[in-house]
Design an enzyme around this catalytic site. Structure first.
Site, PDB file in Angstrom:
ATOM      1  N   TYR A  51       0.885  -1.115  -0.010  1.00 60.02           N
ATOM      2  CA  TYR A  51      -0.176  -0.146   0.008  1.00 60.02           C
ATOM      3  C   TYR A  51       1.056   1.333  -0.059  1.00 60.02           C
ATOM      4  O   TYR A  51       0.317   2.433  -0.277  1.00 60.02           O
ATOM      5  CB  TYR A  51      -1.027  -0.037   1.248  1.00 60.02           C
ATOM      6  CG  TYR A  51      -1.862  -1.193   1.303  1.00 60.02           C
ATOM      7  CD1 TYR A  51      -2.036  -2.012   0.196  1.00 60.02           C
ATOM      8  CD2 TYR A  51      -2.696  -1.328   2.568  1.00 60.02           C
ATOM      9  CE1 TYR A  51      -3.109  -2.901   0.451  1.00 60.02           C
ATOM     10  CE2 TYR A  51      -3.735  -2.266   2.731  1.00 60.02           C
ATOM     11  CZ  TYR A  51      -3.793  -3.213   1.617  1.00 60.02           C
ATOM     12  OH  TYR A  51      -4.768  -4.214   1.597  1.00 60.02           O
ATOM     13  N   LYS A  76       1.321  -6.614   5.718  1.00 58.93           N
ATOM     14  CA  LYS A  76       1.489  -7.730   5.030  1.00 58.93           C
ATOM     15  C   LYS A  76       2.618  -7.869   4.142  1.00 58.93           C
ATOM     16  O   LYS A  76       2.961  -6.701   3.652  1.00 58.93           O
ATOM     17  CB  LYS A  76       0.278  -7.786   3.983  1.00 58.93           C
ATOM     18  CG  LYS A  76      -1.103  -7.441   4.743  1.00 58.93           C
ATOM     19  CD  LYS A  76      -2.161  -7.730   3.938  1.00 58.93           C
ATOM     20  CE  LYS A  76      -3.689  -7.021   4.490  1.00 58.93           C
ATOM     21  NZ  LYS A  76      -3.830  -5.716   4.247  1.00 58.93           N
ATOM     22  N   HIS A 109       0.337 -11.715   1.873  1.00 58.89           N
ATOM     23  CA  HIS A 109      -0.658 -10.915   1.227  1.00 58.89           C
ATOM     24  C   HIS A 109      -1.414 -11.851   0.332  1.00 58.89           C
ATOM     25  O   HIS A 109      -2.622 -11.822   0.203  1.00 58.89           O
ATOM     26  CB  HIS A 109       0.062  -9.724   0.579  1.00 58.89           C
ATOM     27  CG  HIS A 109      -0.954  -8.732   0.349  1.00 58.89           C
ATOM     28  ND1 HIS A 109      -0.614  -7.199   0.498  1.00 58.89           N
ATOM     29  CD2 HIS A 109      -2.448  -8.817   0.062  1.00 58.89           C
ATOM     30  CE1 HIS A 109      -1.788  -6.437   0.150  1.00 58.89           C
ATOM     31  NE2 HIS A 109      -2.553  -7.281  -0.050  1.00 58.89           N
ATOM     32  N   LEU A 193     -17.328  -3.601   1.856  1.00 57.21           N
ATOM     33  CA  LEU A 193     -18.680  -3.143   1.367  1.00 57.21           C
ATOM     34  C   LEU A 193     -18.454  -3.392  -0.276  1.00 57.21           C
ATOM     35  O   LEU A 193     -19.539  -2.929  -1.114  1.00 57.21           O
ATOM     36  CB  LEU A 193     -18.496  -1.598   1.534  1.00 57.21           C
ATOM     37  CG  LEU A 193     -18.449  -1.160   3.026  1.00 57.21           C
ATOM     38  CD1 LEU A 193     -18.089   0.334   3.160  1.00 57.21           C
ATOM     39  CD2 LEU A 193     -19.846  -1.628   3.513  1.00 57.21           C
ATOM     40  N   LYS A 233     -12.654   1.084   4.410  1.00 56.61           N
ATOM     41  CA  LYS A 233     -12.008   2.157   4.123  1.00 56.61           C
ATOM     42  C   LYS A 233     -12.770   3.273   3.681  1.00 56.61           C
ATOM     43  O   LYS A 233     -13.776   3.088   3.030  1.00 56.61           O
ATOM     44  CB  LYS A 233     -10.999   1.620   2.928  1.00 56.61           C
ATOM     45  CG  LYS A 233     -10.091   2.599   2.545  1.00 56.61           C
ATOM     46  CD  LYS A 233     -10.016   2.713   0.984  1.00 56.61           C
ATOM     47  CE  LYS A 233     -10.601   4.384   0.321  1.00 56.61           C
ATOM     48  NZ  LYS A 233     -10.285   4.212  -1.037  1.00 56.61           N
ATOM     49  N   SER A 234     -12.372   4.492   4.178  1.00 59.48           N
ATOM     50  CA  SER A 234     -12.994   5.687   3.604  1.00 59.48           C
ATOM     51  C   SER A 234     -12.112   6.696   3.771  1.00 59.48           C
ATOM     52  O   SER A 234     -11.035   6.715   5.030  1.00 59.48           O
ATOM     53  CB  SER A 234     -14.483   6.260   4.394  1.00 59.48           C
ATOM     54  OG  SER A 234     -14.826   7.446   3.836  1.00 59.48           O
ATOM     55  N   VAL A 235     -11.914   7.792   3.307  1.00 55.28           N
ATOM     56  CA  VAL A 235     -11.117   9.078   3.776  1.00 55.28           C
ATOM     57  C   VAL A 235     -12.164  10.196   4.135  1.00 55.28           C
ATOM     58  O   VAL A 235     -11.627  11.309   4.458  1.00 55.28           O
ATOM     59  CB  VAL A 235     -10.141   9.491   2.563  1.00 55.28           C
ATOM     60  CG1 VAL A 235      -9.042   8.664   2.221  1.00 55.28           C
ATOM     61  CG2 VAL A 235     -11.056   9.931   1.213  1.00 55.28           C
ATOM     62  N   ARG A 239     -17.966   9.565   6.870  1.00 58.18           N
ATOM     63  CA  ARG A 239     -18.273   8.092   6.406  1.00 58.18           C
ATOM     64  C   ARG A 239     -17.401   7.208   7.538  1.00 58.18           C
ATOM     65  O   ARG A 239     -17.866   6.268   8.056  1.00 58.18           O
ATOM     66  CB  ARG A 239     -17.666   7.628   5.196  1.00 58.18           C
ATOM     67  CG  ARG A 239     -18.814   7.951   4.282  1.00 58.18           C
ATOM     68  CD  ARG A 239     -18.394   7.798   2.558  1.00 58.18           C
ATOM     69  NE  ARG A 239     -19.487   8.059   1.699  1.00 58.18           N
ATOM     70  CZ  ARG A 239     -19.159   7.754   0.542  1.00 58.18           C
ATOM     71  NH1 ARG A 239     -17.924   7.257  -0.206  1.00 58.18           N
ATOM     72  NH2 ARG A 239     -20.226   7.845  -0.415  1.00 58.18           N
ATOM     73  N   ASN A 243     -19.195   4.416   9.749  1.00 52.86           N
ATOM     74  CA  ASN A 243     -19.031   3.027   9.713  1.00 52.86           C
ATOM     75  C   ASN A 243     -18.496   2.265  11.033  1.00 52.86           C
ATOM     76  O   ASN A 243     -19.016   1.258  11.197  1.00 52.86           O
ATOM     77  CB  ASN A 243     -17.796   2.921   8.678  1.00 52.86           C
ATOM     78  CG  ASN A 243     -18.066   3.136   7.232  1.00 52.86           C
ATOM     79  OD1 ASN A 243     -19.129   3.348   6.829  1.00 52.86           O
ATOM     80  ND2 ASN A 243     -16.941   3.122   6.420  1.00 52.86           N
TER      81      ASN A 243
HETATM   82  P1  NAD Z   1     -14.508  -1.304   1.092  1.00 51.60           P
HETATM   83  O1  NAD Z   1     -15.466  -2.269   0.871  1.00 51.60           O
HETATM   84  O2  NAD Z   1     -14.017  -1.103   2.511  1.00 51.60           O
HETATM   85  O3  NAD Z   1     -15.139  -0.059   0.309  1.00 51.60           O
HETATM   86  C1  NAD Z   1     -14.382   1.154   0.390  1.00 51.60           C
HETATM   87  C2  NAD Z   1     -15.245   2.192  -0.609  1.00 51.60           C
HETATM   88  O4  NAD Z   1     -16.562   2.000  -0.202  1.00 51.60           O
HETATM   89  C3  NAD Z   1     -14.697   3.583  -0.429  1.00 51.60           C
HETATM   90  O5  NAD Z   1     -13.788   3.896  -1.254  1.00 51.60           O
HETATM   91  C4  NAD Z   1     -15.815   4.052  -0.527  1.00 51.60           C
HETATM   92  O6  NAD Z   1     -15.810   4.612  -1.908  1.00 51.60           O
HETATM   93  C5  NAD Z   1     -16.894   3.532  -0.272  1.00 51.60           C
HETATM   94  N1  NAD Z   1     -17.475   3.706   1.175  1.00 51.60           N
HETATM   95  C6  NAD Z   1     -16.807   3.538   2.398  1.00 51.60           C
HETATM   96  N2  NAD Z   1     -17.656   3.837   3.422  1.00 51.60           N
HETATM   97  C7  NAD Z   1     -18.833   4.190   2.839  1.00 51.60           C
HETATM   98  C8  NAD Z   1     -20.123   4.607   3.352  1.00 51.60           C
HETATM   99  N3  NAD Z   1     -20.213   4.771   4.942  1.00 51.60           N
HETATM  100  N4  NAD Z   1     -20.994   5.191   2.546  1.00 51.60           N
HETATM  101  C9  NAD Z   1     -20.927   4.648   1.288  1.00 51.60           C
HETATM  102  N5  NAD Z   1     -19.763   4.562   0.766  1.00 51.60           N
HETATM  103  C10 NAD Z   1     -18.838   4.018   1.530  1.00 51.60           C
HETATM  104  O7  NAD Z   1     -13.143  -1.535   0.097  1.00 51.60           O
HETATM  105  P2  NAD Z   1     -11.692  -1.597   0.298  1.00 51.60           P
HETATM  106  O8  NAD Z   1     -10.863  -0.529   0.661  1.00 51.60           O
HETATM  107  O9  NAD Z   1     -11.047  -2.305  -0.744  1.00 51.60           O
HETATM  108  O10 NAD Z   1     -11.412  -2.847   1.725  1.00 51.60           O
HETATM  109  C11 NAD Z   1     -11.185  -2.299   2.921  1.00 51.60           C
HETATM  110  C12 NAD Z   1      -9.764  -2.872   3.343  1.00 51.60           C
HETATM  111  O11 NAD Z   1      -9.543  -4.304   3.088  1.00 51.60           O
HETATM  112  C13 NAD Z   1      -8.705  -2.196   2.656  1.00 51.60           C
HETATM  113  O12 NAD Z   1      -8.487  -0.762   3.092  1.00 51.60           O
HETATM  114  C14 NAD Z   1      -7.649  -2.997   3.016  1.00 51.60           C
HETATM  115  O13 NAD Z   1      -7.149  -2.781   4.238  1.00 51.60           O
HETATM  116  C15 NAD Z   1      -8.215  -4.318   2.865  1.00 51.60           C
HETATM  117  N6  NAD Z   1      -8.247  -5.156   1.727  1.00 51.60           N
HETATM  118  C16 NAD Z   1      -7.243  -6.246   1.456  1.00 51.60           C
HETATM  119  C17 NAD Z   1      -6.767  -6.935   0.480  1.00 51.60           C
HETATM  120  C18 NAD Z   1      -6.125  -7.841   0.573  1.00 51.60           C
HETATM  121  O14 NAD Z   1      -5.658  -8.424  -0.520  1.00 51.60           O
HETATM  122  N7  NAD Z   1      -5.751  -8.651   1.468  1.00 51.60           N
HETATM  123  C19 NAD Z   1      -7.646  -6.475  -0.697  1.00 51.60           C
HETATM  124  C20 NAD Z   1      -8.271  -5.388  -0.725  1.00 51.60           C
HETATM  125  C21 NAD Z   1      -8.632  -4.685   0.403  1.00 51.60           C
END
Ligand code: NAD
Length: 277
Positions: A51, A76, A109, A193, A233-235, A239, A243
């Site tokens: 990342y 990871k 990972h 999500l 995840k969100s910035v 949100r 969450n």
């Molecule tokens: P997520 O399912 O958490 O979705 C994030 C997206 O959903 C955001 O970018 C935003 O657009 C939207 N969102 C977030 N909160 C919201 C809300 N309250 N309302 C509406 N929309 C909302 O997807 P992610 O970031 O891919 O996954 C979360 C975490 O999982 C990553 O940050 C990482 O730490 C982990 N991850 C791990 C792997 C792996 O291979 N091990 C792969 C992908 C992600």
């Protein structure tokens, strides 16, 4: 402060069931996002070498004023560092970037079955070194299928504490989750999500209306009821707050089942059996 439940792993260590993921959070935004999450009550951060934001995660935690022991930190192993000496160097690099002398959880990972002669067992044996010397309080894997886990089971000494896999209402992974439950491996649900994909679903919308919660909150609560560990995840500060605001209600069993019934075995990410990193 929000009461986040904890799960006890197969080595006795405890992990908060809910945290904050920083995949695709650009380094320049990471310190702010993690600072916002910590202020909102998050105490578990999920990052990765790939990342590129471990340093900023470490800085946010250091500046938060919280004790190191109050925040659960996962990182990871990068896909280009599976060979033992590379993995050792990469692990040292993670600790240095995070500014920490241990991580709570260190994961392979991806299994990368088409690379390194398909030998993720030697990589796993190298992670066991980090566990034994105390610099990784727990070790686990990510994106491992049941057949990958079975190989670790027969060919190595320690079982993984967790398997971090893609799970969302359109990809419920019940077979793999069942295997993990049977072998005392905790499941972490990544992209809980579905990267936002599941949030327009009419069934989820209806259930959300019924509880006076948002679709995202209902989906995150569904994961919690099923016993998986999540770190959305969100910035956006709104949100990030939304969450984590899921510990004042519970879904009835039939609502959990209605959401599970949305399964389509549909991945948003790569297939671990073919992904080469
Ligand atoms: P997520 O399912 O958490 O979705 C994030 C997206 O959903 C955001 O970018 C935003 O657009 C939207 N969102 C977030 N909160 C919201 C809300 N309250 N309302 C509406 N929309 C909302 O997807 P992610 O970031 O891919 O996954 C979360 C975490 O999982 C990553 O940050 C990482 O730490 C982990 N991850 C791990 C792997 C792996 O291979 N091990 C792969 C992908 C992600």
């Amino acid at each position: 402060m929000t009461e986040v439940p904890e799960i006890t792993l197969n080595n006795g260590q405890r992990i908060p069931q809910f945290g904050f993921g920083v995949f695709l959070v650009p380094p320049a935004q990471t310190e702010q996002a993690v600072t916002t999450a910590l202020a909102a009550g998050y105490r578990h951060i999920d990052t990765a070498q790939m990342y590129g934001n471990e340093k900023e995660v470490g800085e946010a935690i250091a500046r938060s004023g919280l004790d190191r022991s109050d925040v659960y930190v996962t990182t990871k192993l990068a896909n280009n560092a599976h060979l033992p000496d590379d993995a050792r160097r990469a692990f040292d690099g993670s600790l240095k970037a995070l500014g920490m002398d241990y991580v709570d959880l260190f994961l392979i990972h991806w299994p990368l079955p088409t690379r390194y002669d398909g030998d993720y067992v030697t990589t796993w044996d190298t992670l066991e070194e980090f566990y034994r010397d105390g610099r990784a309080r727990s070790i686990g894997v990510s994106n491992f299928q049941a057949h990958h886990l079975r190989r670790l089971h027969t060919e190595s000494e320690m079982p993984p504490a967790v398997d971090q896999i893609e799970v969302n209402p359109y990809l419920t992974q019940d077979e793999l989750r069942g295997f993990c439950a049977e072998h005392q491996i905790a499941v972490e649900a990544w992209s809980p999500l579905g990267r936002g994909n599941v949030l327009g679903d009419p069934t989820i919308d209806d259930i959300a209306r019924k509880y006076g919660k948002t679709p995202a909150q209902v989906v995150l609560r569904w994961h919690i009821e099923r016993g998986d560990i999540v770190f959305p995840k969100s910035v956006s500060p709104a949100r990030i707050g939304e969450n984590i605001d899921i510990f004042d209600f519970q879904l009835a069993g039939d609502d959990v089942e209605a959401i599970s019934a949305l399964n389509r075995d549909q991945r948003t990410g790569p297939d671990p059996d073919t992904f080469a990193g």
